[in-house]
Motif scaffolding. Structure first.
Motif, short mmCIF file in Angstrom:
data_model
loop_
_atom_site.label_atom_id
_atom_site.label_comp_id
_atom_site.label_asym_id
_atom_site.label_seq_id
_atom_site.Cartn_x
_atom_site.Cartn_y
_atom_site.Cartn_z
N ASP A 120 0.88 -0.98 -0.11
CA ASP A 120 -0.17 0.09 0.17
C ASP A 120 0.86 1.11 0.06
OD1 ASP A 120 -2.45 -1.49 -0.11
OD2 ASP A 120 -2.60 -1.15 2.09
N ILE A 121 2.17 1.44 0.84
CA ILE A 121 2.68 2.47 0.84
C ILE A 121 3.46 2.57 -0.34
CG2 ILE A 121 4.82 3.52 2.25
CD1 ILE A 121 3.31 2.06 4.71
N ALA A 122 4.04 1.44 -0.88
CA ALA A 122 4.73 1.68 -2.18
C ALA A 122 3.85 2.10 -3.22
CB ALA A 122 5.43 0.09 -2.35
N ASP A 123 2.79 1.86 -3.57
CA ASP A 123 1.86 2.01 -4.33
C ASP A 123 1.66 3.68 -4.40
OD1 ASP A 123 1.43 -0.58 -5.39
OD2 ASP A 123 -0.44 -0.62 -4.50
N ILE A 160 10.58 0.46 -6.61
CA ILE A 160 10.33 -0.16 -5.11
C ILE A 160 10.02 -1.76 -5.24
CG2 ILE A 160 9.14 0.06 -3.07
CD1 ILE A 160 8.50 2.87 -4.03
N VAL A 161 10.82 -2.56 -4.66
CA VAL A 161 10.67 -3.81 -4.72
C VAL A 161 10.33 -4.31 -3.24
CG1 VAL A 161 11.58 -6.17 -4.95
CG2 VAL A 161 12.31 -4.15 -6.33
N SER A 216 18.11 7.76 -7.14
CA SER A 216 17.37 8.09 -8.65
C SER A 216 18.20 6.98 -9.49
CB SER A 216 18.31 9.50 -9.14
OG SER A 216 17.69 10.38 -8.34
N ASN A 217 17.68 6.53 -10.39
CA ASN A 217 17.86 5.28 -11.23
C ASN A 217 18.40 4.13 -10.38
OD1 ASN A 217 17.15 6.80 -13.71
ND2 ASN A 217 18.89 7.97 -13.14
N GLY A 218 17.59 3.65 -9.50
CA GLY A 218 17.92 2.62 -8.72
C GLY A 218 17.15 1.77 -8.19
N THR A 219 16.99 1.24 -6.68
CA THR A 219 16.06 0.20 -6.47
C THR A 219 16.15 0.54 -4.75
OG1 THR A 219 16.89 -1.56 -7.93
CG2 THR A 219 15.58 -2.04 -6.19
N ILE A 220 14.56 0.42 -4.38
CA ILE A 220 14.46 0.47 -3.08
C ILE A 220 13.88 -0.88 -2.76
CG2 ILE A 220 13.11 1.44 -1.25
CD1 ILE A 220 13.05 4.26 -2.88
#
Length: 135
Positions: A46-49, A62-63, A95-99
């Motif tokens: 929910d938060i990632a959305d 966001i994974v 930026s241009n990465g992954t969470i």
């Protein structure tokens, strides 16, 4: 299509406003702790959305790697505030990465980790955070 986008955007704004209100209440010790069973993965989704669009605009993904089976007893509002703040900060500075959101049990304690590929914090900022945490 446009009406559905407006509806989704207003729901996200409402959720963000509610999160801020809960955070303020918590900061003023005016929030009552109400422990319930919380599905951590669903809450993280929910938060990632809510933050997906902001992350996507920066080329960041966001994974959520939290198991769907992880259900813990905690206050959902407080956990939501914490996760929202951590993921939001990661989104701002990546930026241009992954969470990546992970969770595990360590020594009978449930630990949630929000990890990003952002630039990180300067040593001076880390010192201030440690001082706040030690109080």
């Amino acid at each position: 299509m446009i009406l559905s986008e407006i509806k989704n955007t207003s729901e996200k704004l409402h959720d963000n406003a509610q999160n801020i209100l809960n955070w303020i209440k918590y900061q003023n010790n005016r929030i009552n702790i109400n422990k319930t069973n919380v599905a951590v993965s669903a809450l993280a989704d929910d938060i990632a959305d809510m933050l997906k669009e902001m992350a996507g605009n920066k080329g960041t993904v966001i994974v959520n790697s939290v198991s769907d089976e992880d259900i813990i007893q905690t206050d959902k509002n407080i956990l939501s505030i914490i996760l929202h703040n951590l993921i939001s900060n990661s989104t701002k500075f990546t930026s241009n990465g992954t969470i990546r959101i992970n969770a595990t049990y360590i020594d009978k304690k449930y630990m949630i980790v929000v990890e990003d590929s952002g630039k990180g914090m300067a040593e001076e900022q880390l010192k201030r955070v440690r001082q706040i945490l030690s109080k």
